[in-house]
Design an enzyme around this catalytic site. Sequence first.
Site, PDB file in Angstrom:
ATOM      1  CE  LYS A  87      -2.421  -3.981  12.399  1.00 28.47           C
ATOM      2  NZ  LYS A  87      -2.922  -3.735  11.041  1.00 28.47           N
ATOM      3  N   GLY A 191       3.168 -13.833  -1.548  1.00 28.84           N
ATOM      4  CA  GLY A 191       2.353 -14.168  -0.383  1.00 28.84           C
ATOM      5  C   GLY A 191       0.953 -14.566  -0.821  1.00 28.84           C
ATOM      6  CB  VAL A 195      -5.081 -10.147   1.505  1.00 30.96           C
ATOM      7  CG1 VAL A 195      -5.179  -9.094   0.412  1.00 30.96           C
ATOM      8  CG2 VAL A 195      -5.850  -9.695   2.740  1.00 30.96           C
TER       9      VAL A 195
HETATM   10  N1  PHE Z   1      -6.216  -5.891   8.877  1.00 32.40           N
HETATM   11  C1  PHE Z   1      -7.174  -4.821   8.810  1.00 32.40           C
HETATM   12  C2  PHE Z   1      -6.396  -3.537   8.944  1.00 32.40           C
HETATM   13  O1  PHE Z   1      -5.716  -3.374   9.947  1.00 32.40           O
HETATM   14  C3  PHE Z   1      -8.077  -5.001   9.959  1.00 32.40           C
HETATM   15  C4  PHE Z   1      -9.402  -4.381  10.074  1.00 32.40           C
HETATM   16  C5  PHE Z   1     -10.426  -4.734   9.233  1.00 32.40           C
HETATM   17  C6  PHE Z   1      -9.638  -3.529  11.106  1.00 32.40           C
HETATM   18  C7  PHE Z   1     -11.634  -4.212   9.422  1.00 32.40           C
HETATM   19  C8  PHE Z   1     -10.851  -2.994  11.312  1.00 32.40           C
HETATM   20  C9  PHE Z   1     -11.869  -3.332  10.451  1.00 32.40           C
HETATM   21  O2  PHE Z   1      -6.415  -2.732   8.038  1.00 32.40           O
END
Ligand code: PHE
Length: 364
Positions: A87, A191, A195
């Site tokens: 992350k 929220g 999404v």
């Molecule tokens: N927000 C998504 C996650 O962390 C980000 C993501 C999407 C990362 C697609 C990589 C590929 O699950």
Amino acid sequence: MRPISQDGPPSGSGPPLEHEQVRVRRGPRSGVPVVVAVHSTVLGQAIGGCRLTGYRHWTEALDDALRLSAAMTDKCAVAGLPNGGGKTVVALPTGYVPGPAARRAILHDVADTIAELAGAYATGPDIGTGPRDMTIIAERTPYAFCRPPADGGSGDSSVHTATGVVAALRALCAAAFGSPEPAGRRLAVLGLGRVGGHLARQLAAAGADLVVTDVDPGRRALADELGATWREPEDALGCEVDVLVPAALGGILNPDTVPRLRCAAVAGPANNQLDAPATADLLHRRGILWAPDFVVSAGGIIHATAVELHHETTERAVARVRGIGDTLARILADAARTGDTPAAAAHRLARQRLDGRRLDLARP
Ligand code: PHE
């Protein structure tokens, strides 16, 4: 590489460092703290989005990066992906909204930090970033998912995350109420961001009776459009509903909030919904069925990796995203059989996949 000791750290106290590597740097262009955490590459390249949001102190961003990247390892493992967890968290000073030039500088600082990891980690969009930001990151490193299709990526993943949540909600409703159909069920979506907005639309189209909320009062227009009941954020949590659907920031389930819930089940895309692992037991004791967030929210990564790494069609990728329903059904059945929480059952599945891979790696 094998650790020197398999029994834990050779010295020191407190929990061992679980993460393979963590980079914290003050962005040389932007001056803003950037944290990139690689929790695990046991199953393959670590993936996880880039969060760009306000923090009172950069150490809170570090905490978030550590927790969110660990959750990505479980998310990928349970989803059956050949990827690990990582992350990126950018700690903006609270209240600071960077203009276009500052934003580019921040994203280039992020990109250079990712480039130094030489492919161990690839990023994607998360809270505060979107596909166009991924194009800017990709100016300096190839390791960015979800650029707009015109720039060669698989595009916004949020609609696919929402599709996966709907599949999970169907499995959850089947387990909790005996029918998967959202029609006529009362659901509260907490929220209405990227999404949450897609999710509310899909659920309304499926005939669900919706209660919605958002910290941004401007999102009320969507509630009106969908015929959903709007509640203020502080009231929404305690609404009497069949299913609560957390679709915003983490930590919403904690010892203060769990006693106030009036729902039979909880499932949503927000990452790290529990303040601490023990809160899963609190929910269990109250008889509330909690679908682990790292199972429910995998649609975005499933779609992006299927299309960008494995060159599958969107249709095939979306079919895989819908498979989240089967995965959750299996986890809930396992939990019901053993008397464990769904969280424990999901962690067990993740651990099996990780341990299986470690054994493969150790074989000569
Ligand atoms: N927000 C998504 C996650 O962390 C980000 C993501 C999407 C990362 C697609 C990589 C590929 O699950």
